[in-house]
Design an enzyme around this catalytic site. Structure first.
Site, PDB file in Angstrom:
ATOM      1  N   GLN A  38       0.848  -1.200   0.000  1.00  0.00           N
ATOM      2  CA  GLN A  38       0.000   0.000   0.000  1.00  0.00           C
ATOM      3  C   GLN A  38       0.878   1.243   0.000  1.00  0.00           C
ATOM      4  OE1 GLN A  38      -3.531  -0.246   2.878  1.00  0.00           O
ATOM      5  NE2 GLN A  38      -2.229  -1.877   3.622  1.00  0.00           N
ATOM      6  N   ASN A  39       2.170   1.047   0.176  1.00  0.00           N
ATOM      7  CA  ASN A  39       3.062   2.204   0.304  1.00  0.00           C
ATOM      8  C   ASN A  39       3.332   2.856  -1.041  1.00  0.00           C
ATOM      9  OD1 ASN A  39       3.110   1.470   2.936  1.00  0.00           O
ATOM     10  ND2 ASN A  39       5.138   0.547   2.906  1.00  0.00           N
ATOM     11  N   VAL A  40       3.484   4.169  -0.988  1.00  0.00           N
ATOM     12  CA  VAL A  40       3.710   4.927  -2.230  1.00  0.00           C
ATOM     13  C   VAL A  40       5.155   5.436  -2.284  1.00  0.00           C
ATOM     14  CG1 VAL A  40       1.285   5.644  -2.363  1.00  0.00           C
ATOM     15  CG2 VAL A  40       2.933   7.126  -1.174  1.00  0.00           C
ATOM     16  N   HIS A  93      -1.576   1.556  -4.157  1.00  0.00           N
ATOM     17  CA  HIS A  93      -1.976   2.958  -3.986  1.00  0.00           C
ATOM     18  C   HIS A  93      -1.098   3.920  -4.779  1.00  0.00           C
ATOM     19  CE1 HIS A  93      -4.095   1.784   0.055  1.00  0.00           C
ATOM     20  NE2 HIS A  93      -4.774   1.405  -1.012  1.00  0.00           N
ATOM     21  N   ASN A 110       3.534  -6.640  13.482  1.00  0.00           N
ATOM     22  CA  ASN A 110       3.084  -5.278  13.791  1.00  0.00           C
ATOM     23  C   ASN A 110       3.484  -4.953  15.226  1.00  0.00           C
ATOM     24  OD1 ASN A 110       1.317  -2.858  14.216  1.00  0.00           O
ATOM     25  ND2 ASN A 110       0.492  -3.500  12.240  1.00  0.00           N
ATOM     26  N   GLU A 119       1.589  -3.453  17.156  1.00  0.00           N
ATOM     27  CA  GLU A 119       0.388  -3.546  18.002  1.00  0.00           C
ATOM     28  C   GLU A 119      -0.663  -4.439  17.328  1.00  0.00           C
ATOM     29  OE1 GLU A 119      -0.385   0.662  18.255  1.00  0.00           O
ATOM     30  OE2 GLU A 119      -1.784   0.568  16.578  1.00  0.00           O
TER      31      GLU A 119
HETATM   32  C1  BJW Z   1       4.583  -0.916  12.519  1.00  0.00           C
HETATM   33  C2  BJW Z   1       5.783  -0.230  12.726  1.00  0.00           C
HETATM   34  C3  BJW Z   1       6.975  -0.987  12.631  1.00  0.00           C
HETATM   35  C4  BJW Z   1       4.168   1.182  12.907  1.00  0.00           C
HETATM   36  N1  BJW Z   1       6.907  -2.293  12.350  1.00  0.00           N
HETATM   37  N2  BJW Z   1       4.539  -2.198  12.252  1.00  0.00           N
HETATM   38  C5  BJW Z   1     -15.492  -1.054   2.348  1.00  0.00           C
HETATM   39  C6  BJW Z   1     -15.944  -0.699   3.604  1.00  0.00           C
HETATM   40  C7  BJW Z   1     -15.746   0.592   4.091  1.00  0.00           C
HETATM   41  C8  BJW Z   1     -15.109   1.557   3.311  1.00  0.00           C
HETATM   42  C9  BJW Z   1     -14.673   1.200   2.070  1.00  0.00           C
HETATM   43  C10 BJW Z   1     -14.869  -0.087   1.595  1.00  0.00           C
HETATM   44  N3  BJW Z   1     -14.325  -0.144   0.350  1.00  0.00           N
HETATM   45  C11 BJW Z   1     -13.794   1.050   0.044  1.00  0.00           C
HETATM   46  C12 BJW Z   1     -13.994   1.897   1.084  1.00  0.00           C
HETATM   47  C13 BJW Z   1     -13.571   3.312   1.151  1.00  0.00           C
HETATM   48  C14 BJW Z   1     -12.113   3.499   1.451  1.00  0.00           C
HETATM   49  C15 BJW Z   1     -11.768   2.863   2.798  1.00  0.00           C
HETATM   50  O1  BJW Z   1     -11.199   1.809   2.910  1.00  0.00           O
HETATM   51  N4  BJW Z   1     -12.104   3.563   3.876  1.00  0.00           N
HETATM   52  C16 BJW Z   1     -11.845   3.077   5.231  1.00  0.00           C
HETATM   53  C17 BJW Z   1     -10.738   3.930   5.873  1.00  0.00           C
HETATM   54  C18 BJW Z   1     -13.113   3.095   5.992  1.00  0.00           C
HETATM   55  N5  BJW Z   1     -11.285   2.922   0.414  1.00  0.00           N
HETATM   56  C19 BJW Z   1     -11.076   3.578  -0.725  1.00  0.00           C
HETATM   57  O2  BJW Z   1     -11.600   4.663  -0.934  1.00  0.00           O
HETATM   58  C20 BJW Z   1     -10.182   2.926  -1.763  1.00  0.00           C
HETATM   59  N6  BJW Z   1     -10.844   2.934  -3.012  1.00  0.00           N
HETATM   60  C21 BJW Z   1     -11.810   2.044  -3.315  1.00  0.00           C
HETATM   61  O3  BJW Z   1     -12.041   1.082  -2.627  1.00  0.00           O
HETATM   62  O4  BJW Z   1     -12.509   2.345  -4.458  1.00  0.00           O
HETATM   63  C22 BJW Z   1     -13.777   1.717  -4.672  1.00  0.00           C
HETATM   64  C23 BJW Z   1     -14.789   2.259  -3.678  1.00  0.00           C
HETATM   65  C24 BJW Z   1     -14.812   3.620  -3.375  1.00  0.00           C
HETATM   66  C25 BJW Z   1     -15.742   4.115  -2.445  1.00  0.00           C
HETATM   67  C26 BJW Z   1     -16.622   3.233  -1.802  1.00  0.00           C
HETATM   68  C27 BJW Z   1     -16.583   1.886  -2.105  1.00  0.00           C
HETATM   69  C28 BJW Z   1     -15.665   1.393  -3.063  1.00  0.00           C
HETATM   70  C29 BJW Z   1      -8.913   3.758  -1.949  1.00  0.00           C
HETATM   71  C30 BJW Z   1      -8.052   3.803  -0.738  1.00  0.00           C
HETATM   72  C31 BJW Z   1      -6.893   4.765  -0.975  1.00  0.00           C
HETATM   73  C32 BJW Z   1      -6.049   4.957   0.264  1.00  0.00           C
HETATM   74  N7  BJW Z   1      -5.178   6.067   0.063  1.00  0.00           N
HETATM   75  C33 BJW Z   1      -4.169   6.363   1.080  1.00  0.00           C
HETATM   76  C34 BJW Z   1      -3.392   7.621   0.629  1.00  0.00           C
HETATM   77  C35 BJW Z   1      -2.390   7.283  -0.471  1.00  0.00           C
HETATM   78  C36 BJW Z   1      -1.656   8.471  -0.947  1.00  0.00           C
HETATM   79  C37 BJW Z   1      -0.810   9.129   0.113  1.00  0.00           C
HETATM   80  O5  BJW Z   1       0.145   8.534   0.602  1.00  0.00           O
HETATM   81  O6  BJW Z   1      -1.127  10.271   0.450  1.00  0.00           O
HETATM   82  O7  BJW Z   1      -3.294   5.243   1.241  1.00  0.00           O
HETATM   83  S1  BJW Z   1      -4.866   6.580   2.709  1.00  0.00           S
HETATM   84  C38 BJW Z   1      -3.532   5.798   3.568  1.00  0.00           C
HETATM   85  O8  BJW Z   1      -4.014   4.606   4.219  1.00  0.00           O
HETATM   86  C39 BJW Z   1      -2.552   5.334   2.477  1.00  0.00           C
HETATM   87  C40 BJW Z   1      -2.147   3.979   2.987  1.00  0.00           C
HETATM   88  O9  BJW Z   1      -1.629   3.208   1.929  1.00  0.00           O
HETATM   89  C41 BJW Z   1      -3.432   3.465   3.569  1.00  0.00           C
HETATM   90  C42 BJW Z   1      -3.227   2.349   4.564  1.00  0.00           C
HETATM   91  O10 BJW Z   1      -2.522   2.765   5.668  1.00  0.00           O
HETATM   92  P1  BJW Z   1      -1.526   1.756   6.406  1.00  0.00           P
HETATM   93  O11 BJW Z   1      -0.417   1.416   5.501  1.00  0.00           O
HETATM   94  O12 BJW Z   1      -2.285   0.654   6.992  1.00  0.00           O
HETATM   95  O13 BJW Z   1      -0.919   2.725   7.527  1.00  0.00           O
HETATM   96  P2  BJW Z   1      -1.486   3.015   9.016  1.00  0.00           P
HETATM   97  O14 BJW Z   1      -0.848   4.270   9.464  1.00  0.00           O
HETATM   98  O15 BJW Z   1      -2.947   2.960   9.062  1.00  0.00           O
HETATM   99  O16 BJW Z   1      -0.944   1.803   9.869  1.00  0.00           O
HETATM  100  C43 BJW Z   1       0.440   1.636  10.122  1.00  0.00           C
HETATM  101  C44 BJW Z   1       0.603   0.345  10.928  1.00  0.00           C
HETATM  102  O17 BJW Z   1       1.983   0.086  11.081  1.00  0.00           O
HETATM  103  C45 BJW Z   1      -0.005   0.415  12.336  1.00  0.00           C
HETATM  104  O18 BJW Z   1      -0.777  -0.763  12.563  1.00  0.00           O
HETATM  105  C46 BJW Z   1       1.226   0.422  13.260  1.00  0.00           C
HETATM  106  O19 BJW Z   1       0.985  -0.247  14.483  1.00  0.00           O
HETATM  107  C47 BJW Z   1       2.243  -0.306  12.417  1.00  0.00           C
HETATM  108  N8  BJW Z   1       3.660   0.005  12.653  1.00  0.00           N
HETATM  109  N9  BJW Z   1       5.590   1.067  13.001  1.00  0.00           N
HETATM  110  C48 BJW Z   1       5.756  -2.898  12.190  1.00  0.00           C
HETATM  111  N10 BJW Z   1       8.255  -0.421  12.839  1.00  0.00           N
END
Ligand code: BJW
Ligand code: ZN
Length: 248
Positions: free
Chosen positions: A102-104, A120, A212, A214
């Site tokens: 998911q990383n960019v 992403h 992870n 946590e």
């Molecule tokens: C460590 C650590 C260490 C720390 N070692 N671990 C179904 C149900 C509900 C909602 C939806 C659904 N389907 C779609 C949606 C809407 C939406 C969504 O999911 N919303 C939810 C938040 C509710 N999804 C979308 O809109 C997606 N599109 C889509 O599905 O289109 C069709 C559709 C649209 C609308 C409705 C229905 C269908 C697109 C998602 C795009 C996400 N974009 C981002 C930004 C990218 C650009 C940028 O960088 O600016 O992507 S948001 C952000 O979150 C980024 C990440 O890739 C993404 C995930 O985050 P990630 O990687 O999990 O990071 P964190 O910070 O959340 O977690 C970090 C973790 O690391 C933590 O657990 C820490 O504990 C851990 N950690 N240090 C190991 N050293």
């Protein structure tokens, strides 16, 4: 640091032929990239709806551009960490190996992984909103910059509400359906559709391993959860793999 690996995990490593590694922001945290959620996460300081949606870009392209340029400046200065390098190594021990991220931030590529499934997009790339032309420039005379066709350029990342790149989505789904070992690393597991892949894998009988610092929304599907930093745990797992498997 040492880990006592469980028998079931060692068995899963030994038997695995088709592996998926799925990474999130936590994997880059030890390189100095901010995660999104949690105490120090980007979404504590910034509102996703003001920065990471197409509507936000339409409303205030300059603000969105400046935020992404700021993040690029940080990313351009940092390096992959031992977690990224361990994933490169891990790939050499399995018949089929897919890295889904998911990383960019492009750090997996910089570490040496190839054929990365980027769900992403990639922050180092821009795309014209008009004609779709890709662009890799880093400095611009005007913000937002323009394509030769006159259209505005945007970062080539996937914002909320946008469809994921179809090929990446299909490849990730297919790999998840057909793997026997699935690692989900450094993601909070709340963003769809990425969060559904480990669930797909477990339904098809794959052994799911979470790394992870946590517990997360996905801990319930994990057959094994390693609590700690991916940059510390992944190299230990790869050392273990080396003792039980031949390089392919
Ligand atoms: C460590 C650590 C260490 C720390 N070692 N671990 C179904 C149900 C509900 C909602 C939806 C659904 N389907 C779609 C949606 C809407 C939406 C969504 O999911 N919303 C939810 C938040 C509710 N999804 C979308 O809109 C997606 N599109 C889509 O599905 O289109 C069709 C559709 C649209 C609308 C409705 C229905 C269908 C697109 C998602 C795009 C996400 N974009 C981002 C930004 C990218 C650009 C940028 O960088 O600016 O992507 S948001 C952000 O979150 C980024 C990440 O890739 C993404 C995930 O985050 P990630 O990687 O999990 O990071 P964190 O910070 O959340 O977690 C970090 C973790 O690391 C933590 O657990 C820490 O504990 C851990 N950690 N240090 C190991 N050293
Ligand atoms: Zn254009």
């Amino acid at each position: 640091m040492e880990i006592e690996f469980s028998d079931k995990f060692i068995r899963a490593l030994k038997n695995a032929k088709r592996v998926v590694v799925s990474t999130g922001a936590g994997v880059s945290a030890e390189s100095g990239v901010s995660t999104f959620r949690g105490e120090d996460g980007l979404w504590k300081k910034f509102k996703p709806e003001e920065l990471a949606t197409y509507e936000a870009f339409e409303k205030n392209p300059k603000l969105v551009w400046e935020w992404y340029q700021h993040r690029r400046d940080i990313i351009n200065k940092i390096k992959p960490n031992p977690g990224h390098y361990a994933i490169v190594e891990m790939a050499r021990y399995f018949k089929r190996f897919h890295l889904v991220t998911q990383n960019v931030d492009d750090l997996h590529r910089e570490a040496g992984s190839n054929d990365i499934i980027e769900l992403h997009g990639n922050i180092k790339r821009n795309r014209c909103i008009n004609c779709g032309t890709l662009n890799y420039e880093v400095e611009f005379e005007q913000i937002p910059p323009r394509c030769v066709c006159g259209g505005k350029l945007r970062p080539d990342v996937i914002w909320f509400g946008e469809l994921l790149p179809l090929e990446a989505l299909e490849r990730a789904e297919d790999a998840s359906k057909t793997c026997d070992l699935f690692f989900v690393i450094g993601t909070s597991g709340v963003v769809q559709p990425a969060a559904s892949f480990p669930i797909i894998a477990t339904r098809q009988g794959a052994f799911v391993v979470e790394i992870n610092i946590e517990p997360t929304e996905l801990t319930f599907v994990a057959n094994e959860h390693f609590h700690g930093k991916s940059g510390e745990i992944l190299p230990l797992i790869v050392d273990k793999i080396k003792t039980i498997k031949e390089k392919i």
